[in-house]
Design an enzyme around this catalytic site. Structure first.
Site, PDB file in Angstrom:
ATOM      1  N   HIS A   1     -30.240  61.878 101.396  1.00 21.68           N
ATOM      2  CA  HIS A   1     -28.964  61.157 101.335  1.00 21.68           C
ATOM      3  C   HIS A   1     -27.781  62.098 101.469  1.00 21.68           C
ATOM      4  CE1 HIS A   1     -30.010  57.066 100.762  1.00 21.68           C
ATOM      5  NE2 HIS A   1     -31.053  57.482 100.082  1.00 21.68           N
TER       6      HIS A   1
ATOM      7  N   ARG B   1     -31.822  45.317 116.602  1.00 21.94           N
ATOM      8  CA  ARG B   1     -33.193  45.337 116.085  1.00 21.94           C
ATOM      9  C   ARG B   1     -33.451  44.061 115.288  1.00 21.94           C
ATOM     10  NH1 ARG B   1     -34.945  50.180 112.295  1.00 21.94           N
ATOM     11  NH2 ARG B   1     -33.553  49.275 110.752  1.00 21.94           N
TER      12      ARG B   1
ATOM     13  N   GLU C   1     -42.230  53.938 115.974  1.00 17.94           N
ATOM     14  CA  GLU C   1     -42.019  54.575 114.670  1.00 17.94           C
ATOM     15  C   GLU C   1     -43.348  54.930 114.022  1.00 17.94           C
ATOM     16  OE1 GLU C   1     -38.570  52.649 112.470  1.00 17.94           O
ATOM     17  OE2 GLU C   1     -39.659  50.903 113.175  1.00 17.94           O
TER      18      GLU C   1
ATOM     19  N   ARG D   1     -40.581  58.779 102.853  1.00 22.34           N
ATOM     20  CA  ARG D   1     -39.213  59.237 103.128  1.00 22.34           C
ATOM     21  C   ARG D   1     -38.280  59.054 101.942  1.00 22.34           C
ATOM     22  NH1 ARG D   1     -37.113  54.869 107.666  1.00 22.34           N
ATOM     23  NH2 ARG D   1     -35.016  55.385 107.012  1.00 22.34           N
TER      24      ARG D   1
ATOM     25  N   CYS E   1     -33.309  56.756 117.958  1.00 24.43           N
ATOM     26  CA  CYS E   1     -32.302  56.182 117.070  1.00 24.43           C
ATOM     27  C   CYS E   1     -32.474  56.605 115.621  1.00 24.43           C
ATOM     28  CB  CYS E   1     -32.277  54.664 117.192  1.00 24.43           C
ATOM     29  SG  CYS E   1     -33.824  53.886 116.721  1.00 24.43           S
TER      30      CYS E   1
HETATM   31  C1  PEP Z   1     -36.146  55.144 111.938  1.00 24.13           C
HETATM   32  O1  PEP Z   1     -37.135  54.840 111.264  1.00 24.13           O
HETATM   33  O2  PEP Z   1     -35.975  56.263 112.456  1.00 24.13           O
HETATM   34  C2  PEP Z   1     -35.081  54.168 112.177  1.00 24.13           C
HETATM   35  C3  PEP Z   1     -34.135  54.388 113.040  1.00 24.13           C
HETATM   36  O3  PEP Z   1     -35.093  53.039 111.424  1.00 24.13           O
HETATM   37  P1  PEP Z   1     -34.715  52.998 109.859  1.00 24.13           P
HETATM   38  O4  PEP Z   1     -34.165  54.328 109.484  1.00 24.13           O
HETATM   39  O5  PEP Z   1     -33.743  51.889 109.710  1.00 24.13           O
HETATM   40  O6  PEP Z   1     -36.051  52.711 109.257  1.00 24.13           O
HETATM   41 MG    MG Z   2     -37.545  52.784 110.763  1.00 19.71          MG
END
Ligand code: PEP
Ligand code: MG
Length: 553
Positions: free
Chosen positions: A183, A321, A410, A444, A481
């Site tokens: 963060h 998305r 992903e 994560r 992204c």
């Molecule tokens: C990702 O997983 O890299 C992504 C862009 O989606 P989010 O961070 O919203 O899971």
């Molecule tokens: Mg994601």
């Protein structure tokens, strides 16, 4: 002396260190209280004073910071929490111990709820520390006050601390903990604060010591010579000029086009993205619109939100998305089952498929919004792991009037089968945050494994290379992204691996635009090759940096 860590952005700064005080020790469990009524009164008063102080700081700061601080002030006066604290004092605890226990128990509950709620746990812990400091007569933890600018050094920062940093005072931020997707890194990037996270030796820095912070290389020079300071100042000016350079479409130095797009969470972010030169939107996280909704939004409610965002980008690409519900972003109307490992559970497209009526309504609302606006609307599915899921989503999206359907990559299985996925999908967009989480098997959201959550890891880069190769063969667009796209050095490598567009928090656009202009396609490919050959994230960074230094020399 030189320390190093993981840089955020490419800015350079120099100045004296100010350390953030370490967290307070845990108040002892078995201290006795002579007068319980007096202890209750003293504790009530400390809670009220902290609430008043937070409200007052919020009023001074304004904007987003005010919202964060007002929410914290409410925590300090929350009746359930206050009653719990008092009950514990009546059971023989000191005020400080009672606050510690009651707030900690509440924090654990918030963490258990996950997602947005879990993030509030850090803010709650910060309130507890302030009250305990007041009760024990020690300085409140938090960002030090100073009349002159400084480089802030901390173990890590609470989200509220980062949101509140006074940009006129904090020249740069160095933290011992945290990875590139923590963060602190995300907020520093969003606020354009030069930062280096994961500085293992940060504890060795002392108040007043001069440092040069180079976020581009991740290096911190301690006690630099006058000559080094003069060179750093020239570099600061150079980087500032590059960051303020005229906004041009994203491209490498040899003219190869790389579309630079923005990640947004709703229409409120769209104007800022357009102002900072986004050539469109690469990721519109629609689930952010409905985090607090108890029931599924209607087609009409959704359409209004989508029209508002699409209107900011007439004639430009906007990649929306479909709802990515689950794990770190649970939605009450989609995620109702208890799961041991929600990141590996029924999330993203998997849960939308279980509730196809909700997916149909969203696609219908999007198709109608697209027809009413001038934007070039693309729509993608999150958390796809198999070609069959891509076929399902693409067919349904087309049936409901979406002209350009695609999917996110992903999950490693989707990256490995990108060629087959691109037989149905019109495009793919790689979410490097989740791709890293699943490739390295590191949650994560978990600080203890943050060291694994590094998109520079060659295993992640190899998967990106596989998708890049499939995209080139199919002649289809491969976007990135995740947070990785916002790291200027990594952005070059990703383009070298075959990415055709990069989407990021709008504040990172200028740095990435400037860095791309420093390389040719051939150089980007050479850096990608060097990074792919490494055996660790640090090795990949070093291999790419070595080529960058040779090119600069
Ligand atoms: C990702 O997983 O890299 C992504 C862009 O989606 P989010 O961070 O919203 O899971
Ligand atoms: Mg994601």
């Amino acid at each position: 002396m030189r320390l190093s860590g993981i840089g955020v952005g490419r800015a350079v700064a120099t100045g004296p260190v100010r350390r953030m005080p370490d967290p307070l020790p845990e108040p002892p469990e078995h201290e006795t209280v002579a007068d319980q009524d007096a202890e209750v009164a003293r504790t009530r008063s400390a809670l009220q004073q902290v609430a008043a102080e937070l409200t007052e700081r919020g009023a001074r700061a304004g904007g987003d910071a005010k919202n964060v601080l007002d929410a914290q002030a409410l925590m300090a006066e929350d009746p359930t929490l206050v009653d719990d604290v008092i009950a514990r004092i009546e059971n023989g605890r000191t005020g400080q111990r009672a606050v510690h226990e009651a707030f900690f128990e509440f924090q654990v509950m918030l963490v258990g709820l996950g997602g947005y709620m879990a993030e509030r746990a850090t803010d709650l812990g910060d309130v507890a520390q302030r009250v305990i400091a007041r009760l024990t007569g020690v300085p409140a933890p938090g960002v030090p006050e100073s009349d002159t600018p400084f480089v802030l050094v901390a173990r890590d920062l609470a989200p509220a601390d980062t949101a509140l940093l006074d940009l006129d005072k904090v020249l740069a931020l160095l933290t011992r903990d945290g990875g590139p997707t923590s963060h602190t890194a995300i907020l520093a990037r969003a606020r354009s604060i030069p930062a280096i996270v994961g500085v293992g030796d940060a504890d060795s820095l002392r108040d007043g010591q001069q440092v040069i912070v180079n976020a581009g290389t991740g290096a911190i020079d301690v006690d630099p010579t006058d000559q080094e300071v003069a060179e750093a100042k020239a570099l600061i000016e150079e980087r500032r000029a590059a960051a303020n350079a005229p906004i041009t479409p994203g491209a490498l130095g040899d003219g190869t086009k790389v579309q630079l797009l923005a990640n947004i969470g709703g229409a409120k972010d769209a104007a800022k993205a357009a102002e900072l030169g986004a050539e469109g939107v690469g990721l519109f996280r629609t689930e952010f619109l409905f985090l607090d909704s108890k029931s599924a939004p209607t087609v009409q409610q959704q359409k209004e939100q989508y029209v508002a965002a699409l209107k900011a980008f007439p004639g430009k690409k906007v990649v929306v998305r479909a709802l990515d519900a689950g794990a770190d972003k649970p939605l009450a109307f989609l995620n109702d089952s208890e799961e041991e490992n929600p990141a590996l559970g029924l999330r993203g497209l998997r849960v939308l498929r279980e509730h196809e009526d909700i997916l149909r309504e969203q696609l219908t609302a999007l198709a109608e919004a697209g027809a009413e606006t001038e934007a070039d609307l693309w729509v993608m599915a999150p958390m796809v792991s198999e070609p069959e899921e891509s076929e399902y989503f693409v067919a349904l999206a087309r049936e409901l009037g979406i002209k350009v359907p695609g999917v996110m990559v992903e999950v490693p299985s989707a990256a490995l089968l990108a060629e087959q996925i691109l037989e149905s999908a019109d495009f793919v967009s790689i979410g490097t945050n989740d791709l890293t989480q699943y490739t390295l098997a590191a949650d994560r959201l978990l600080g203890t494994v943050a060291g694994f959550q590094d998109p520079w890891h060659p295993a992640v880069l190899r998967l990106v290379a596989e998708v890049g190769r499939a995209g080139r063969a199919a002649g289809k667009s491969v976007g990135i992204c995740g947070e990785a796209a916002a790291d200027p050095g990594l952005a070059v490598v990703l383009v070298g691996l075959g990415a055709t567009s990069l989407s990021m928090t709008p504040a990172a656009l200028a740095d990435v635009r400037a860095e791309l202009l420093t390389v040719t396609k051939e150089q980007a490919e050479a850096r990608a090759k060097a990074a792919l050959g490494a055996s660790s994230a640090a090795g990949a960074r070093a291999a790419a940096a070595a080529l960058a230094e040779t090119a600069a020399a």
